[in-house]
Design a protein around this motif. Structure first.
Motif, PDB file in Angstrom:
ATOM      1  N   ASP A 121       0.550  -1.063  -0.418  1.00 17.54           N
ATOM      2  CA  ASP A 121       0.064   0.037  -0.203  1.00 17.54           C
ATOM      3  C   ASP A 121       0.985   1.760  -0.268  1.00 17.54           C
ATOM      4  O   ASP A 121       2.144   1.114   0.936  1.00 17.54           O
ATOM      5  CB  ASP A 121      -0.804   0.090   0.818  1.00 17.54           C
ATOM      6  CG  ASP A 121      -2.337  -1.110   1.409  1.00 17.54           C
ATOM      7  OD1 ASP A 121      -2.015  -1.781   0.394  1.00 17.54           O
ATOM      8  OD2 ASP A 121      -2.490  -1.376   2.391  1.00 17.54           O
ATOM      9  N   CYS A 122       0.728   2.229  -0.849  1.00 18.91           N
ATOM     10  CA  CYS A 122       1.430   3.877  -0.720  1.00 18.91           C
ATOM     11  C   CYS A 122       1.530   4.457   0.423  1.00 18.91           C
ATOM     12  O   CYS A 122      -0.533   4.592   0.447  1.00 18.91           O
ATOM     13  CB  CYS A 122       0.761   4.347  -2.145  1.00 18.91           C
ATOM     14  SG  CYS A 122       1.559   5.917  -2.419  1.00 18.91           S
ATOM     15  N   LYS A 123       1.886   4.504   0.856  1.00 15.42           N
ATOM     16  CA  LYS A 123       1.722   6.274   1.950  1.00 15.42           C
ATOM     17  C   LYS A 123       1.643   6.807   1.747  1.00 15.42           C
ATOM     18  O   LYS A 123       1.426   7.581   2.419  1.00 15.42           O
ATOM     19  CB  LYS A 123       3.464   4.944   2.985  1.00 15.42           C
ATOM     20  CG  LYS A 123       3.326   4.187   3.546  1.00 15.42           C
ATOM     21  CD  LYS A 123       3.877   4.413   5.214  1.00 15.42           C
ATOM     22  CE  LYS A 123       3.535   3.057   5.851  1.00 15.42           C
ATOM     23  NZ  LYS A 123       4.591   1.821   6.140  1.00 15.42           N
ATOM     24  N   ARG A 124       1.436   6.982   0.459  1.00 15.33           N
ATOM     25  CA  ARG A 124       1.328   8.906  -0.191  1.00 15.33           C
ATOM     26  C   ARG A 124      -0.237   8.533  -0.478  1.00 15.33           C
ATOM     27  O   ARG A 124      -0.870   9.168  -0.146  1.00 15.33           O
ATOM     28  CB  ARG A 124       2.117   8.966  -1.536  1.00 15.33           C
ATOM     29  CG  ARG A 124       1.909  10.511  -1.394  1.00 15.33           C
ATOM     30  CD  ARG A 124       2.516  10.873  -2.815  1.00 15.33           C
ATOM     31  NE  ARG A 124       2.367  12.090  -2.807  1.00 15.33           N
ATOM     32  CZ  ARG A 124       1.250  12.676  -4.223  1.00 15.33           C
ATOM     33  NH1 ARG A 124       0.362  11.361  -4.666  1.00 15.33           N
ATOM     34  NH2 ARG A 124       0.669  13.825  -4.431  1.00 15.33           N
ATOM     35  N   CYS A 125      -0.449   7.942  -1.274  1.00 15.71           N
ATOM     36  CA  CYS A 125      -1.530   8.298  -1.309  1.00 15.71           C
ATOM     37  C   CYS A 125      -2.706   6.947  -1.393  1.00 15.71           C
ATOM     38  O   CYS A 125      -4.170   6.692  -1.431  1.00 15.71           O
ATOM     39  CB  CYS A 125      -2.366   8.103  -3.074  1.00 15.71           C
ATOM     40  SG  CYS A 125      -1.843   6.133  -4.317  1.00 15.71           S
ATOM     41  N   GLY A 126      -2.639   6.047  -0.748  1.00 13.38           N
ATOM     42  CA  GLY A 126      -3.567   4.958  -0.638  1.00 13.38           C
ATOM     43  C   GLY A 126      -3.340   3.676  -1.372  1.00 13.38           C
ATOM     44  O   GLY A 126      -4.142   2.454  -1.370  1.00 13.38           O
ATOM     45  N   LEU A 130       8.337   2.655  -5.739  1.00 10.86           N
ATOM     46  CA  LEU A 130       7.583   3.538  -6.789  1.00 10.86           C
ATOM     47  C   LEU A 130       5.710   2.806  -6.793  1.00 10.86           C
ATOM     48  O   LEU A 130       5.816   1.722  -6.931  1.00 10.86           O
ATOM     49  CB  LEU A 130       8.377   2.781  -7.526  1.00 10.86           C
ATOM     50  CG  LEU A 130       7.934   3.765  -9.072  1.00 10.86           C
ATOM     51  CD1 LEU A 130       8.010   5.434  -9.134  1.00 10.86           C
ATOM     52  CD2 LEU A 130       8.737   3.748 -10.076  1.00 10.86           C
ATOM     53  N   CYS A 131       5.878   3.989  -6.199  1.00  9.45           N
ATOM     54  CA  CYS A 131       4.288   3.781  -6.718  1.00  9.45           C
ATOM     55  C   CYS A 131       3.990   3.978  -7.945  1.00  9.45           C
ATOM     56  O   CYS A 131       3.417   4.747  -8.545  1.00  9.45           O
ATOM     57  CB  CYS A 131       3.445   4.334  -5.563  1.00  9.45           C
ATOM     58  SG  CYS A 131       1.355   4.874  -5.639  1.00  9.45           S
ATOM     59  N   MET A 132       2.708   3.147  -8.395  1.00  5.80           N
ATOM     60  CA  MET A 132       2.398   3.327 -10.125  1.00  5.80           C
ATOM     61  C   MET A 132       0.840   3.730  -9.866  1.00  5.80           C
ATOM     62  O   MET A 132       0.637   4.649 -10.710  1.00  5.80           O
ATOM     63  CB  MET A 132       2.154   1.540 -10.534  1.00  5.80           C
ATOM     64  CG  MET A 132       3.141   0.634 -10.655  1.00  5.80           C
ATOM     65  SD  MET A 132       4.063   1.495 -12.255  1.00  5.80           S
ATOM     66  CE  MET A 132       5.728   0.356 -11.979  1.00  5.80           C
ATOM     67  N   GLY A 133       0.008   4.184  -8.861  1.00  5.78           N
ATOM     68  CA  GLY A 133      -0.882   4.586  -8.846  1.00  5.78           C
ATOM     69  C   GLY A 133      -0.731   6.490  -8.662  1.00  5.78           C
ATOM     70  O   GLY A 133      -1.656   7.184  -9.510  1.00  5.78           O
ATOM     71  N   CYS A 134      -0.299   7.392  -8.577  1.00  3.84           N
ATOM     72  CA  CYS A 134       0.059   7.993  -8.199  1.00  3.84           C
ATOM     73  C   CYS A 134       1.342   8.732  -8.999  1.00  3.84           C
ATOM     74  O   CYS A 134       1.910   9.764  -8.942  1.00  3.84           O
ATOM     75  CB  CYS A 134       0.000   8.765  -6.849  1.00  3.84           C
ATOM     76  SG  CYS A 134       1.442   8.051  -5.161  1.00  3.84           S
ATOM     77  N   GLY A 135       1.965   7.721  -8.846  1.00  2.76           N
ATOM     78  CA  GLY A 135       3.520   8.063  -9.474  1.00  2.76           C
ATOM     79  C   GLY A 135       5.439   8.140  -8.583  1.00  2.76           C
ATOM     80  O   GLY A 135       5.257   9.481  -9.179  1.00  2.76           O
TER      81      GLY A 135
HETATM   82 ZN   LIG Z   1       1.019   6.584  -4.190  1.00  2.00          ZN
END
Ligand SMILES: [Zn+2]
Length: 145
Positions: A6-11, A28-33
């Motif tokens: 789970d991304c700690k920036r965008c969830g 590296l979050c594929m959701g928020c980049g």
């Molecule tokens: Zn993210």
């Protein structure tokens, strides 16, 4: 050992976690980049180095998570394929930009460093909204790797 977490920036649950060694883990979050690592702490040297090499906009977009890691927008470069980076004027007003690499033609070789075979085709740049980092990656063939 890589995994999705789970991304700690965008969830988002599409955050790619990579264990480089005992001290270093990167995300590296594929959701928020956005991207960070265990050495990207608020006063860390790695953070200072990364910021020195980044445009002002990146500094405005920094995010500190609950573990004290500093997230910044990713810049993805695949040498013979292309680049994805952010482009914009303010914290609210920016987009992902995907630029494909094009072969350097014989007649323009003198304009580039010796041995360089591809250039970034800025004229063909495509823009994507802040939520569409994955679409931008697709343009440069990231998933074919
Ligand atoms: Zn993210």
């Amino acid at each position: 050992m890589d995994k999705l977490t789970d991304c700690k920036r965008c969830g988002s649950n599409a955050c790619y976690e990579q264990h480089i060694n005992e001290q270093l883990t990167t995300w590296l979050c594929m959701g928020c980049g956005f991207t960070t690592s265990t050495v990207m702490t608020e006063d860390g040297q790695a953070t200072k180095n990364a910021l020195e090499a980044s445009p002002e906009l990146y500094k405005d977009l920094l995010h500190k998570d609950e573990d004290g890691h500093i997230w910044m927008p990713a810049t993805v470069t695949l040498p013979a394929k292309g680049m994805v980076f952010i482009d914009g004027s303010t914290k609210e007003n920016w987009k992902w930009t995907a630029v494909k690499a094009a072969p350097i033609l014989q007649e323009e070789k003198h304009k580039y460093p010796e041995g360089q075979t591809h250039k970034m085709d800025m004229k063909g740049a495509k823009h994507f909204s802040q939520r569409d980092f994955m679409d931008a990656l697709e343009v440069i063939g990231f998933y074919e790797m």
